[in-house]
Scaffold this motif. Structure first.
Motif, short mmCIF file in Angstrom:
data_model
loop_
_atom_site.label_atom_id
_atom_site.label_comp_id
_atom_site.label_asym_id
_atom_site.label_seq_id
_atom_site.Cartn_x
_atom_site.Cartn_y
_atom_site.Cartn_z
N LEU A 1 -0.45 35.05 -54.97
CA LEU A 1 0.62 35.13 -55.77
C LEU A 1 1.78 34.26 -55.52
O LEU A 1 2.41 34.54 -54.39
CB LEU A 1 1.02 36.48 -56.29
CG LEU A 1 -0.23 37.59 -56.78
CD1 LEU A 1 0.44 38.85 -57.13
CD2 LEU A 1 -1.04 36.89 -57.73
N LEU A 2 2.16 33.50 -56.46
CA LEU A 2 3.51 32.52 -56.38
C LEU A 2 4.52 32.87 -57.18
O LEU A 2 4.57 33.56 -58.19
CB LEU A 2 3.23 31.26 -56.69
CG LEU A 2 1.94 30.32 -55.71
CD1 LEU A 2 1.56 29.16 -56.08
CD2 LEU A 2 2.39 30.45 -54.09
N SER A 3 5.67 33.09 -56.51
CA SER A 3 7.09 32.92 -57.11
C SER A 3 7.19 31.71 -57.91
O SER A 3 6.94 30.75 -57.62
CB SER A 3 8.25 33.65 -56.36
OG SER A 3 8.12 34.88 -55.97
N LYS A 4 8.26 31.67 -58.91
CA LYS A 4 8.54 30.49 -59.57
C LYS A 4 9.07 29.36 -58.73
O LYS A 4 8.70 28.26 -58.92
CB LYS A 4 9.57 30.85 -60.71
CG LYS A 4 9.79 29.64 -61.57
CD LYS A 4 10.68 30.05 -62.72
CE LYS A 4 10.74 28.80 -63.93
NZ LYS A 4 11.62 29.06 -65.05
N GLU A 5 9.77 29.72 -57.70
CA GLU A 5 10.34 28.88 -56.66
C GLU A 5 9.31 28.07 -56.05
O GLU A 5 9.44 26.64 -55.59
CB GLU A 5 11.33 29.56 -55.75
CG GLU A 5 10.38 30.29 -54.86
CD GLU A 5 11.47 31.19 -53.94
OE1 GLU A 5 11.71 30.69 -52.59
OE2 GLU A 5 11.75 32.24 -54.31
N HIS A 6 7.96 28.46 -56.08
CA HIS A 6 6.67 27.90 -55.35
C HIS A 6 6.11 26.99 -56.11
O HIS A 6 5.14 26.03 -55.55
CB HIS A 6 5.97 29.09 -54.53
CG HIS A 6 6.65 29.80 -53.59
ND1 HIS A 6 6.74 31.01 -53.78
CD2 HIS A 6 7.19 29.64 -52.70
CE1 HIS A 6 7.33 31.76 -52.79
NE2 HIS A 6 7.80 30.70 -51.99
N LEU A 7 6.19 27.13 -57.53
CA LEU A 7 4.95 26.62 -58.34
C LEU A 7 5.21 25.14 -58.17
O LEU A 7 4.22 24.35 -58.04
CB LEU A 7 5.34 27.12 -59.58
CG LEU A 7 5.18 28.56 -60.05
CD1 LEU A 7 5.58 28.72 -61.50
CD2 LEU A 7 4.03 29.12 -59.48
N PHE A 8 6.14 24.50 -58.49
CA PHE A 8 6.37 23.10 -58.27
C PHE A 8 5.94 22.25 -56.82
O PHE A 8 5.49 21.37 -56.83
CB PHE A 8 7.52 22.39 -59.05
CG PHE A 8 7.81 22.94 -60.58
CD1 PHE A 8 7.01 22.16 -61.39
CD2 PHE A 8 8.54 23.79 -60.69
CE1 PHE A 8 7.44 22.55 -62.57
CE2 PHE A 8 8.61 24.20 -62.22
CZ PHE A 8 7.91 23.47 -63.12
N LYS A 9 6.69 23.20 -55.91
CA LYS A 9 6.24 22.68 -54.52
C LYS A 9 4.92 22.69 -54.42
O LYS A 9 4.43 21.68 -53.65
CB LYS A 9 7.09 23.59 -53.46
CG LYS A 9 8.49 23.88 -53.68
CD LYS A 9 9.09 24.67 -52.45
CE LYS A 9 10.68 24.63 -52.71
NZ LYS A 9 11.10 25.48 -51.83
N TRP A 10 4.16 23.83 -54.79
CA TRP A 10 2.55 23.86 -54.46
C TRP A 10 2.23 22.66 -55.06
O TRP A 10 0.78 22.08 -54.71
CB TRP A 10 1.92 25.12 -55.12
CG TRP A 10 0.60 25.36 -54.53
CD1 TRP A 10 -0.46 25.31 -55.90
CD2 TRP A 10 0.02 25.54 -53.48
NE1 TRP A 10 -1.70 25.56 -54.97
CE2 TRP A 10 -1.33 25.49 -53.59
CE3 TRP A 10 0.53 25.62 -52.26
CZ2 TRP A 10 -2.18 25.86 -52.56
CZ3 TRP A 10 -0.55 26.10 -51.15
CH2 TRP A 10 -1.79 25.94 -51.61
N LEU A 11 2.56 22.23 -56.20
CA LEU A 11 1.79 21.16 -56.89
C LEU A 11 2.17 19.68 -56.57
O LEU A 11 1.74 18.59 -57.01
CB LEU A 11 2.01 21.27 -58.35
CG LEU A 11 1.34 22.40 -59.09
CD1 LEU A 11 1.39 22.49 -60.59
CD2 LEU A 11 -0.32 22.30 -58.93
N ASP A 12 3.45 19.68 -55.76
CA ASP A 12 3.85 18.36 -55.36
C ASP A 12 2.99 17.68 -54.26
O ASP A 12 2.29 18.00 -53.20
CB ASP A 12 5.12 18.85 -54.40
CG ASP A 12 5.84 17.47 -53.92
OD1 ASP A 12 5.18 16.28 -54.07
OD2 ASP A 12 6.89 17.60 -53.40
N PRO A 13 2.42 16.49 -54.58
CA PRO A 13 1.24 15.83 -53.87
C PRO A 13 2.07 15.35 -52.62
O PRO A 13 0.98 14.89 -51.69
CB PRO A 13 1.02 14.30 -54.76
CG PRO A 13 2.23 14.41 -55.52
CD PRO A 13 2.73 15.78 -55.74
#
Length: 242
Positions: free
Chosen positions: A183-195
């Protein structure tokens, strides 16, 4: 592990939450889908230019599954990816796919608890952050196009990690006990999708343990028999609390 998901919210909540364009498809709410049904599920991917919501099938079809026979033989074991495999096992298919990351939106998931009886008790688990939350995933496009349509199928897997105390108390039996979805917190979401996310950045995100203080769970009736796909699936069967 994580073989049972629900998404009974409006798919538009995902695009609103992530500030992406609305998906070009309808997704009917569902209270329970099992991984081995290879159901289509909304996932969020980054094509290098923008985020988009796509309908992918649950259960990765890896590049080595280049015949129908290989897909049938190996795919049932590809619904989950252990987080430890992404970086620490360079022979693993998950290491090869570590840069093909996606988000798997959900309203909740199910896990079974060994209570000492003949059958394990299923629990419905969700976060208290809001109606929709996200699990880290990986994706791959099938090397074998659909023979009738020629469509190249997008497929995904759910990443799992060592369980937090709440999930360890529920997922307490079996060969894959004491695991939970990543499970991810909101702070991780865009980082996880960062190429451009590095292996070190991947490791930092995977080290995050979602706090059980932001989760709730309750026992439900069996999810292993055919039933109506409605709110009765997640109805609490007693007052057990965590």
């Amino acid at each position: 592990m994580c073989y049972d998901l629900s998404f009974f919210s409006n798919i538009k909540l995902v695009s609103d939450y992530l500030n992406t364009k609305e998906p070009p498809f309808q997704f009917e709410p569902t209270y329970h889908k099992v991984a081995q049904s290879f159901s289509k599920w909304p996932v969020v991917v980054n094509d290098g230019k923008e985020l988009s919501i796509e309908l992918f099938e649950w259960g990765v079809i890896a590049d080595y599954m280049n015949t129908a026979e290989k897909i049938k033989e190996y795919r049932t074991s590809m619904a989950n990816a252990r987080s430890e495999k992404l970086l620490d096992d360079k022979r693993s298919v998950w290491h090869k796919l570590r840069n093909q990351r996606c988000l798997v939106p959900t309203t909740g998931f199910f896990e079974h608890k060994d209570t000492g009886g003949k059958k394990k008790t299923p629990y419905f688990i969700k976060t208290t952050d809001g109606p929709v939350f996200f699990i880290a995933g990986l994706y791959n496009y099938s090397p074998l196009p659909n023979p009738e349509t020629g469509e190249v199928i997008g497929t995904f897997t759910v990443i799992t990690r060592e369980a937090n105390p709440l999930m360890a108390s529920i997922h307490n039996g079996g060969p894959n006990s004491h695991r939970m979805p990543m499970l991810l917190s909101k702070e991780h979401l865009f980082k996880w999708l960062d190429p451009n996310l590095t292996d070190e950045g991947i490791r930092n995100i995977l080290s995050f343990e979602f706090p059980d203080s932001r989760m709730e769970a309750w026992p439900v009736n069996t999810i292993r028999t055919r039933k109506a796909d409605d709110a009765s699936v997640i109805q609490r069967i007693d007052n057990t609390l965590f």
